[in-house]
Design a protein around this motif. Sequence first.
Motif, PDB file in Angstrom:
ATOM      1  N   TRP A   1       0.856  -1.180   0.000  1.00  0.00           N
ATOM      2  CA  TRP A   1       0.000   0.000   0.000  1.00  0.00           C
ATOM      3  C   TRP A   1       0.894   1.231   0.000  1.00  0.00           C
ATOM      4  O   TRP A   1       1.948   1.245   0.652  1.00  0.00           O
TER       5      TRP A   1
ATOM      6  N   GLU B   1      -3.383   3.742  -1.976  1.00  0.00           N
ATOM      7  CA  GLU B   1      -3.442   2.949  -3.202  1.00  0.00           C
ATOM      8  C   GLU B   1      -2.879   1.570  -2.891  1.00  0.00           C
ATOM      9  O   GLU B   1      -1.975   1.434  -2.063  1.00  0.00           O
TER      10      GLU B   1
ATOM     11  N   TYR C   1      -1.362  -2.239  -4.325  1.00  0.00           N
ATOM     12  CA  TYR C   1      -0.666  -2.910  -5.421  1.00  0.00           C
ATOM     13  C   TYR C   1      -0.430  -4.372  -5.061  1.00  0.00           C
ATOM     14  O   TYR C   1      -0.204  -4.702  -3.901  1.00  0.00           O
TER      15      TYR C   1
ATOM     16  N   LYS D   1      -1.648  -2.012  -9.851  1.00  0.00           N
ATOM     17  CA  LYS D   1      -2.575  -1.305  -8.972  1.00  0.00           C
ATOM     18  C   LYS D   1      -3.929  -2.000  -9.026  1.00  0.00           C
ATOM     19  O   LYS D   1      -4.423  -2.333 -10.104  1.00  0.00           O
TER      20      LYS D   1
END
Length: 155
Positions: free
Chosen positions: A125, A134, A136, A141
């Motif tokens: 993150w 966000e 990953y 992503k």
Amino acid sequence: MQWSDVLNDKSLSNLPYKIELNEYGQIVMSPASNQHGFLQVEIAFFLRGNKIGKVITECSIDTPKGVKVADVAWGTNDFFSKNGLATPYQSAPELCVEILSPSNSKQEITEKINLYLQQGAKEVWTCTHDGNVEIYNLLGKIPNSSLFDNLPKKV
């Protein structure tokens, strides 16, 4: 320089910034801010309160490009049973979190995401200075965490 040299060097203790090693054994430093520390604690408390496992801050992980330090990491009890508190870890806990600083370049963060994933993290993150998160994984992503169902998009 090896990570054990950094840990044993008294002149490097109690510095107001984070230290990592690059692939050449050189010390890389980034300054800390109160905002950074605040986000680190908020994420750690969220992780601790929402799933069985253990949380660690300033988690050192040996990578092919030197020792990188995740701001926050979460691992299953199995991960910690196998690895204890080894310093640095030879593999990454299941989740590594990077809180972005103004000094971080996109290239640097992309590289750290990939290194943590290569070392075994299931997710990485990133959290912006404003608290936006966000997520990953090895696919890139992703919109939602597979590890934590109720992750807020903003911390």
